[in-house]
Design a protein around this motif. Structure first.
Motif, PDB file in Angstrom:
ATOM      1  N   LYS A 186       2.148   7.020  -7.206  1.00 49.67           N
ATOM      2  CA  LYS A 186       1.268   8.176  -7.418  1.00 49.67           C
ATOM      3  C   LYS A 186       1.538   9.206  -7.079  1.00 49.67           C
ATOM      4  O   LYS A 186       1.558   9.893  -7.613  1.00 49.67           O
ATOM      5  N   LYS A 187       2.206   9.221  -5.632  1.00 53.46           N
ATOM      6  CA  LYS A 187       2.905  10.446  -5.398  1.00 53.46           C
ATOM      7  C   LYS A 187       4.157  11.153  -6.921  1.00 53.46           C
ATOM      8  O   LYS A 187       4.349  12.102  -6.361  1.00 53.46           O
ATOM      9  N   PHE A 188       4.589  10.481  -7.134  1.00 55.20           N
ATOM     10  CA  PHE A 188       5.631   9.965  -8.014  1.00 55.20           C
ATOM     11  C   PHE A 188       5.331  10.822  -9.074  1.00 55.20           C
ATOM     12  O   PHE A 188       6.060  11.921 -10.016  1.00 55.20           O
ATOM     13  N   GLU A 189       4.564   9.686  -9.349  1.00 55.84           N
ATOM     14  CA  GLU A 189       3.749  10.261 -10.986  1.00 55.84           C
ATOM     15  C   GLU A 189       3.169  11.532 -11.043  1.00 55.84           C
ATOM     16  O   GLU A 189       3.019  12.387 -12.003  1.00 55.84           O
ATOM     17  N   ASN A 222       4.359  14.633 -13.611  1.00 58.93           N
ATOM     18  CA  ASN A 222       2.914  15.211 -14.178  1.00 58.93           C
ATOM     19  C   ASN A 222       3.305  16.497 -14.378  1.00 58.93           C
ATOM     20  O   ASN A 222       3.677  17.488 -14.993  1.00 58.93           O
ATOM     21  N   ILE A 223       3.525  17.481 -13.049  1.00 55.42           N
ATOM     22  CA  ILE A 223       3.620  18.385 -13.260  1.00 55.42           C
ATOM     23  C   ILE A 223       4.526  18.786 -14.294  1.00 55.42           C
ATOM     24  O   ILE A 223       4.859  19.531 -14.597  1.00 55.42           O
ATOM     25  N   ARG A 224       5.697  18.214 -13.136  1.00 58.36           N
ATOM     26  CA  ARG A 224       7.335  18.579 -14.298  1.00 58.36           C
ATOM     27  C   ARG A 224       7.326  18.550 -15.416  1.00 58.36           C
ATOM     28  O   ARG A 224       7.633  19.540 -15.848  1.00 58.36           O
ATOM     29  N   ASP A 225       6.275  17.938 -16.179  1.00 53.36           N
ATOM     30  CA  ASP A 225       5.656  18.224 -17.559  1.00 53.36           C
ATOM     31  C   ASP A 225       5.435  19.363 -18.261  1.00 53.36           C
ATOM     32  O   ASP A 225       4.940  19.511 -19.118  1.00 53.36           O
ATOM     33  N   LYS A 249       1.030  -1.326  -0.076  1.00 50.63           N
ATOM     34  CA  LYS A 249       0.189  -0.043   0.253  1.00 50.63           C
ATOM     35  C   LYS A 249       0.252   1.300   0.052  1.00 50.63           C
ATOM     36  O   LYS A 249       0.402   1.854  -0.937  1.00 50.63           O
ATOM     37  N   ARG A 250       2.037   1.053   0.963  1.00 48.85           N
ATOM     38  CA  ARG A 250       2.881   2.379   1.403  1.00 48.85           C
ATOM     39  C   ARG A 250       3.720   2.667  -0.656  1.00 48.85           C
ATOM     40  O   ARG A 250       4.052   3.756  -0.719  1.00 48.85           O
ATOM     41  N   ASP A 251       4.193   1.382  -0.994  1.00 48.89           N
ATOM     42  CA  ASP A 251       4.739   1.662  -1.930  1.00 48.89           C
ATOM     43  C   ASP A 251       3.786   2.554  -3.494  1.00 48.89           C
ATOM     44  O   ASP A 251       4.417   3.441  -4.264  1.00 48.89           O
ATOM     45  N   ALA A 252       1.997   1.897  -3.278  1.00 49.46           N
ATOM     46  CA  ALA A 252       1.432   2.502  -4.381  1.00 49.46           C
ATOM     47  C   ALA A 252       1.285   3.943  -3.784  1.00 49.46           C
ATOM     48  O   ALA A 252       1.750   5.034  -5.515  1.00 49.46           O
ATOM     49  N   GLU A 253       1.328   4.294  -2.771  1.00 48.96           N
ATOM     50  CA  GLU A 253       0.868   5.483  -2.114  1.00 48.96           C
ATOM     51  C   GLU A 253       1.885   6.467  -2.725  1.00 48.96           C
ATOM     52  O   GLU A 253       2.339   7.680  -3.487  1.00 48.96           O
ATOM     53  N   HIS A 254       3.276   6.024  -2.888  1.00 36.97           N
ATOM     54  CA  HIS A 254       4.564   6.930  -3.046  1.00 36.97           C
ATOM     55  C   HIS A 254       4.945   6.650  -4.973  1.00 36.97           C
ATOM     56  O   HIS A 254       5.035   7.267  -4.854  1.00 36.97           O
ATOM     57  N   LYS A 273      -8.228  14.110  -3.960  1.00 41.32           N
ATOM     58  CA  LYS A 273      -7.297  13.003  -3.341  1.00 41.32           C
ATOM     59  C   LYS A 273      -7.975  11.843  -2.607  1.00 41.32           C
ATOM     60  O   LYS A 273      -7.947  10.409  -3.069  1.00 41.32           O
ATOM     61  N   LYS A 274      -9.226  11.923  -1.662  1.00 39.05           N
ATOM     62  CA  LYS A 274      -9.493  11.012  -1.247  1.00 39.05           C
ATOM     63  C   LYS A 274     -10.620  10.428  -1.829  1.00 39.05           C
ATOM     64  O   LYS A 274     -10.646   9.725  -1.449  1.00 39.05           O
ATOM     65  N   LEU A 275     -11.138  11.068  -2.374  1.00 33.75           N
ATOM     66  CA  LEU A 275     -11.986  10.885  -2.902  1.00 33.75           C
ATOM     67  C   LEU A 275     -11.677   9.258  -4.277  1.00 33.75           C
ATOM     68  O   LEU A 275     -12.379   8.512  -3.997  1.00 33.75           O
ATOM     69  N   GLU A 276     -10.424  10.151  -4.438  1.00 34.69           N
ATOM     70  CA  GLU A 276     -10.068   8.849  -6.398  1.00 34.69           C
ATOM     71  C   GLU A 276      -9.635   7.661  -4.780  1.00 34.69           C
ATOM     72  O   GLU A 276      -9.503   6.333  -5.506  1.00 34.69           O
ATOM     73  N   GLY A 277      -8.578   8.120  -3.499  1.00 28.48           N
ATOM     74  CA  GLY A 277      -8.890   6.485  -2.606  1.00 28.48           C
ATOM     75  C   GLY A 277     -10.369   5.788  -2.653  1.00 28.48           C
ATOM     76  O   GLY A 277      -9.533   4.662  -2.540  1.00 28.48           O
ATOM     77  N   LEU A 278     -10.853   6.756  -2.271  1.00 23.95           N
ATOM     78  CA  LEU A 278     -12.024   5.979  -1.815  1.00 23.95           C
ATOM     79  C   LEU A 278     -12.891   4.761  -2.963  1.00 23.95           C
ATOM     80  O   LEU A 278     -13.249   3.370  -2.792  1.00 23.95           O
ATOM     81  N   ILE A 279     -12.795   5.115  -4.054  1.00 25.63           N
ATOM     82  CA  ILE A 279     -12.832   4.849  -5.623  1.00 25.63           C
ATOM     83  C   ILE A 279     -12.248   3.465  -5.577  1.00 25.63           C
ATOM     84  O   ILE A 279     -12.023   2.287  -6.194  1.00 25.63           O
ATOM     85  N   GLU A 280     -10.837   3.706  -5.293  1.00 24.58           N
ATOM     86  CA  GLU A 280      -9.805   2.760  -5.601  1.00 24.58           C
ATOM     87  C   GLU A 280      -9.672   1.760  -4.899  1.00 24.58           C
ATOM     88  O   GLU A 280      -9.883   0.939  -5.179  1.00 24.58           O
TER      89      GLU A 280
END
Length: 247
Positions: free
Chosen positions: A169-172, A176-179, A162-167, A195-202
């Motif tokens: 997402k943050k990196f992605e 995207n912001i850099r691009d 779960k932590r790896d997945a969150e990490h 972000k909270k809503l997206e997390g609940l959907i996932e």
């Protein structure tokens, strides 16, 4: 007395002559001479006889009395005077906490994960061993502990994923912001609520795939009902206190 005094200048003259002769010798010849004569005789010849310090014994008026030692004597000398070993000085070891020690550097989550990546493999191996032990185990108490350990390892692995997945997402998101900035576009920053809503959907989609959605909803509804029940009870108690029925 006069003979002794006359003899002293002769000794100094002899030493002066010896030193003049030695001064012309090379370092190699001096070393050879030291080996032949011995270090003690060599030092006495060049530097003169060493002065011996008279050791004054600590006397007592009576053998049953303790020895009186002067406070001017150093600690190491006390041991020598009493014919005992020198007192060992123990160095005080100060404990160091790497979390708050600047010498240990700053904590970096990526470096920590990379360095301790092998821990998950160890957990998986431990889980396999515990599962094998569970099959052959007959003791009920031991079975309970094994099941508890297996469950704990599963939870740890799940949390790590779960932590790896969150990490990720943050990196992605940062990428995207850099691009967008490189392209000259205005970056879009998501709100916490989004972000909270997206997390609940996932989470919902994940539970749906694993067929655990119904169980999750039942557990959630139980929590909500118990919370609502507590809320109602607290409101009733507050009302009774306000009306004076309960003190």
């Amino acid at each position: 007395m006069s003979d002794g005094r006359e003899h002293i200048p002769d000794i100094f003259e002899e030493r002066a002559v010896i030193r003049e002769k030695i001064s012309t010798l090379s370092f190699e010849d001096l070393l050879k001479m030291k080996e032949d004569l011995g270090s003690k005789l060599y030092n006495e010849t060049i530097f003169g006889p060493s002065k011996k310090i008279k050791q004054t014994g600590l006397k007592r008026e009576n053998k049953n009395r303790p020895r009186e030692i002067s406070s001017k004597i150093r600690r190491k000398q006390i041991g020598k005077e009493l014919n005992t070993k020198d007192i060992a000085v123990v160095k005080k070891v100060l404990p160091r906490d790497p979390r708050f020690d600047p010498l240990c550097g700053q904590y970096d989550d990526n470096i920590f994960k990379r360095n301790y990546k092998f821990v998950n493999d160890i957990r998986k191996d431990e889980k396999k061993q515990l599962e094998k032990e569970l099959k052959s185990c007959t003791n009920t108490e031991r079975k309970k502990t094994i099941k508890f350990l297996i469950q704990r390892i599963d939870n740890q692995i799940r949390e790590e994923i779960k932590r790896d997945a969150e990490h990720g997402k943050k990196f992605e998101e940062k990428q995207n912001i850099r691009d967008q900035l490189k392209k000259g576009e205005k970056p879009v920053f998501k709100k916490k609520s989004v972000k909270k809503l997206e997390g609940l959907i996932e989470r919902f989609e994940e539970l749906k795939k694993t067929n655990k959605l119904r169980k999750h909803i039942e557990r959630k509804s139980k929590k909500l009902t118990s919370r609502d029940r507590k809320k109602i009870l607290n409101e009733d108690l507050r009302r009774l206190k306000r009306d004076g029925f309960v003190t």
